[in-house]
Design a protein around this motif. Structure first.
Motif, PDB file in Angstrom:
ATOM      1  N   MET A  64      32.900  29.402  48.586  1.00 27.92           N
ATOM      2  CA  MET A  64      33.535  28.888  47.365  1.00 27.92           C
ATOM      3  C   MET A  64      32.622  27.879  46.688  1.00 27.92           C
ATOM      4  N   THR A  65      32.880  27.650  45.415  1.00 32.63           N
ATOM      5  CA  THR A  65      32.179  26.591  44.693  1.00 32.63           C
ATOM      6  C   THR A  65      33.210  25.542  44.284  1.00 32.63           C
ATOM      7  N   LYS A  66      32.770  24.311  44.287  1.00 37.93           N
ATOM      8  CA  LYS A  66      33.628  23.206  43.868  1.00 37.93           C
ATOM      9  C   LYS A  66      33.561  23.122  42.350  1.00 37.93           C
ATOM     10  N   THR A  67      34.721  23.173  41.705  1.00 35.71           N
ATOM     11  CA  THR A  67      34.738  23.158  40.240  1.00 35.71           C
ATOM     12  C   THR A  67      35.407  21.914  39.676  1.00 35.71           C
ATOM     13  N   GLY A  68      35.866  21.055  40.528  1.00 36.25           N
ATOM     14  CA  GLY A  68      36.513  19.822  40.101  1.00 36.25           C
ATOM     15  C   GLY A  68      36.784  18.962  41.312  1.00 36.25           C
ATOM     16  N   ASP A  69      37.434  17.839  41.078  1.00 34.51           N
ATOM     17  CA  ASP A  69      37.688  16.891  42.152  1.00 34.51           C
ATOM     18  C   ASP A  69      38.404  17.529  43.338  1.00 34.51           C
ATOM     19  N   ARG A  70      39.380  18.360  43.067  1.00 37.13           N
ATOM     20  CA  ARG A  70      40.142  19.028  44.132  1.00 37.13           C
ATOM     21  C   ARG A  70      40.327  20.519  43.852  1.00 37.13           C
ATOM     22  N   PHE A  71      39.420  21.059  43.070  1.00 38.70           N
ATOM     23  CA  PHE A  71      39.492  22.470  42.674  1.00 38.70           C
ATOM     24  C   PHE A  71      38.304  23.244  43.232  1.00 38.70           C
ATOM     25  N   TYR A  72      38.599  24.438  43.784  1.00 38.70           N
ATOM     26  CA  TYR A  72      37.566  25.305  44.326  1.00 38.70           C
ATOM     27  C   TYR A  72      37.775  26.723  43.816  1.00 38.70           C
ATOM     28  N   LEU A  73      36.664  27.389  43.548  1.00 40.26           N
ATOM     29  CA  LEU A  73      36.671  28.775  43.105  1.00 40.26           C
ATOM     30  C   LEU A  73      36.183  29.640  44.255  1.00 40.26           C
ATOM     31  N   LEU A  74      37.054  30.519  44.749  1.00 38.36           N
ATOM     32  CA  LEU A  74      36.702  31.406  45.855  1.00 38.36           C
ATOM     33  C   LEU A  74      35.748  32.473  45.338  1.00 38.36           C
ATOM     34  N   GLU A  75      34.602  32.599  46.002  1.00 34.80           N
ATOM     35  CA  GLU A  75      33.540  33.485  45.529  1.00 34.80           C
ATOM     36  C   GLU A  75      33.414  34.778  46.332  1.00 34.80           C
ATOM     37  N   LEU A  76      33.553  34.685  47.670  1.00 30.09           N
ATOM     38  CA  LEU A  76      33.297  35.845  48.520  1.00 30.09           C
ATOM     39  C   LEU A  76      33.849  35.576  49.907  1.00 30.09           C
ATOM     40  N   THR A  77      34.293  36.619  50.566  1.00 25.96           N
ATOM     41  CA  THR A  77      34.631  36.530  51.980  1.00 25.96           C
ATOM     42  C   THR A  77      33.917  37.651  52.713  1.00 25.96           C
ATOM     43  N   GLY A  78      33.423  37.336  53.893  1.00 29.70           N
ATOM     44  CA  GLY A  78      32.690  38.323  54.671  1.00 29.70           C
ATOM     45  C   GLY A  78      31.979  37.674  55.837  1.00 29.70           C
ATOM     46  N   ASN A  79      31.057  38.405  56.441  1.00 31.32           N
ATOM     47  CA  ASN A  79      30.311  37.877  57.581  1.00 31.32           C
ATOM     48  C   ASN A  79      29.167  36.981  57.087  1.00 31.32           C
ATOM     49  N   HIS A  80      28.404  36.464  58.029  1.00 29.28           N
ATOM     50  CA  HIS A  80      27.309  35.546  57.671  1.00 29.28           C
ATOM     51  C   HIS A  80      26.318  36.191  56.703  1.00 29.28           C
ATOM     52  N   ASP A  81      25.962  37.444  56.937  1.00 30.74           N
ATOM     53  CA  ASP A  81      25.005  38.118  56.053  1.00 30.74           C
ATOM     54  C   ASP A  81      25.547  38.243  54.630  1.00 30.74           C
ATOM     55  N   ASP A  82      26.835  38.550  54.513  1.00 37.37           N
ATOM     56  CA  ASP A  82      27.457  38.637  53.182  1.00 37.37           C
ATOM     57  C   ASP A  82      27.368  37.302  52.457  1.00 37.37           C
ATOM     58  N   ILE A  83      27.690  36.239  53.170  1.00 39.16           N
ATOM     59  CA  ILE A  83      27.664  34.904  52.567  1.00 39.16           C
ATOM     60  C   ILE A  83      26.226  34.504  52.222  1.00 39.16           C
ATOM     61  N   ASN A  84      25.289  34.798  53.110  1.00 39.73           N
ATOM     62  CA  ASN A  84      23.878  34.486  52.833  1.00 39.73           C
ATOM     63  C   ASN A  84      23.371  35.228  51.603  1.00 39.73           C
ATOM     64  N   SER A  85      23.929  36.403  51.331  1.00 34.32           N
ATOM     65  CA  SER A  85      23.491  37.179  50.168  1.00 34.32           C
ATOM     66  C   SER A  85      23.804  36.472  48.856  1.00 34.32           C
ATOM     67  N   LEU A  86      24.787  35.602  48.843  1.00 38.08           N
ATOM     68  CA  LEU A  86      25.115  34.859  47.617  1.00 38.08           C
ATOM     69  C   LEU A  86      23.927  34.035  47.137  1.00 38.08           C
ATOM     70  N   ASP A  87      23.283  33.340  48.066  1.00 31.26           N
ATOM     71  CA  ASP A  87      22.141  32.515  47.680  1.00 31.26           C
ATOM     72  C   ASP A  87      20.947  33.359  47.265  1.00 31.26           C
ATOM     73  N   ARG A  88      20.764  34.513  47.901  1.00 26.10           N
ATOM     74  CA  ARG A  88      19.659  35.402  47.503  1.00 26.10           C
ATOM     75  C   ARG A  88      19.896  35.972  46.104  1.00 26.10           C
ATOM     76  N   GLN A  89      21.149  36.199  45.733  1.00 32.43           N
ATOM     77  CA  GLN A  89      21.470  36.744  44.410  1.00 32.43           C
ATOM     78  C   GLN A  89      21.168  35.741  43.303  1.00 32.43           C
ATOM     79  N   ARG A  90      21.200  34.466  43.612  1.00 32.80           N
ATOM     80  CA  ARG A  90      20.964  33.418  42.622  1.00 32.80           C
ATOM     81  C   ARG A  90      19.491  33.271  42.275  1.00 32.80           C
ATOM     82  N   ARG A  91      18.605  33.772  43.102  1.00 37.14           N
ATOM     83  CA  ARG A  91      17.158  33.585  42.884  1.00 37.14           C
ATOM     84  C   ARG A  91      16.612  34.527  41.868  1.00 37.14           C
TER      85      ARG A  91
END
Length: 91
Positions: A64-91
């Motif tokens: 998830m990403t933090k979008t405010g003081d107490r607000f979070y935006l859920l981005e993805l659920t999955g295993n470690h590789d799935d989550i690691n892919s989020l950062d690779r997609q940003r590059r």
């Protein structure tokens, strides 16, 4: 109390999980809203990333990403590789 919203990507990743895994994600999110720092969640900000993660079980994570003081935006659920892919997609 924490408030959550979700992306289409999160919704799609959730739809690919088994019903047991979906239940685990639901339980983890309910606990996160009540107590984000509960030890079972292992809530942390990923190093060098805009994403935070919590644990639904030993293999299943929620990003998830933090979008405010107490607000979070859920981005993805999955295993470690799935989550690691989020950062690779940003590059």
């Amino acid at each position: 109390m924490i408030e959550l919203d979700y992306t289409n990507r999160f919704k799609k990743s959730l739809s690919k999980l088994s019903s047991n895994q979906k239940d685990l994600v639901g339980k983890a999110l309910k606990l996160f809203v009540i107590d984000p720092h509960h030890q079972d969640l292992d809530f942390k900000k990923r190093s060098g990333s805009k994403y935070h993660t919590i644990r639904a079980d030993i293999r299943l994570r929620i990003a998830m990403t933090k979008t405010g003081d107490r607000f979070y935006l859920l981005e993805l659920t999955g295993n470690h590789d799935d989550i690691n892919s989020l950062d690779r997609q940003r590059r």
